[in-house]
Design a protein around this motif. Sequence first.
Motif: not given
Length: 124
Positions: A6-8, A17-22, A82-83
Amino acid sequence: QVTLVESGGGLVQAGGSLRLSCAASGRTSSSFAMGWFRQAPGKEREFVAAIGWVAYSTYYADSVKGRFTISRDNAKTTVYLQMNILKPEDTAIYYCAAKYGSRWSLKHGEYDYWGQGTQVTVSS
């Protein structure tokens, strides 16, 4: 074997807002569904969102519905979260998970692989 990274994560103010990636690697030739879970201090791990092998099959926890969006890339080896309109109660460690098969699940016990987690902190 599938490895998830994971990252972000990070620190953001409420409303931001934040966007996490996996990113998944390893045995990714088989179909697998992916999910996001989170765990706040002193609380149990809870389901956030999931996506099936077919990208239009998604499901969200009521607490994030309308604010979070889960998606996966065309290669189906990276999933995003996407948060938007983040709230202090979204503060937690967010974990990515993968399970073999095309259908997602709400139950963390049904996932076969887990990432190391990424911290999301929302300040008020």
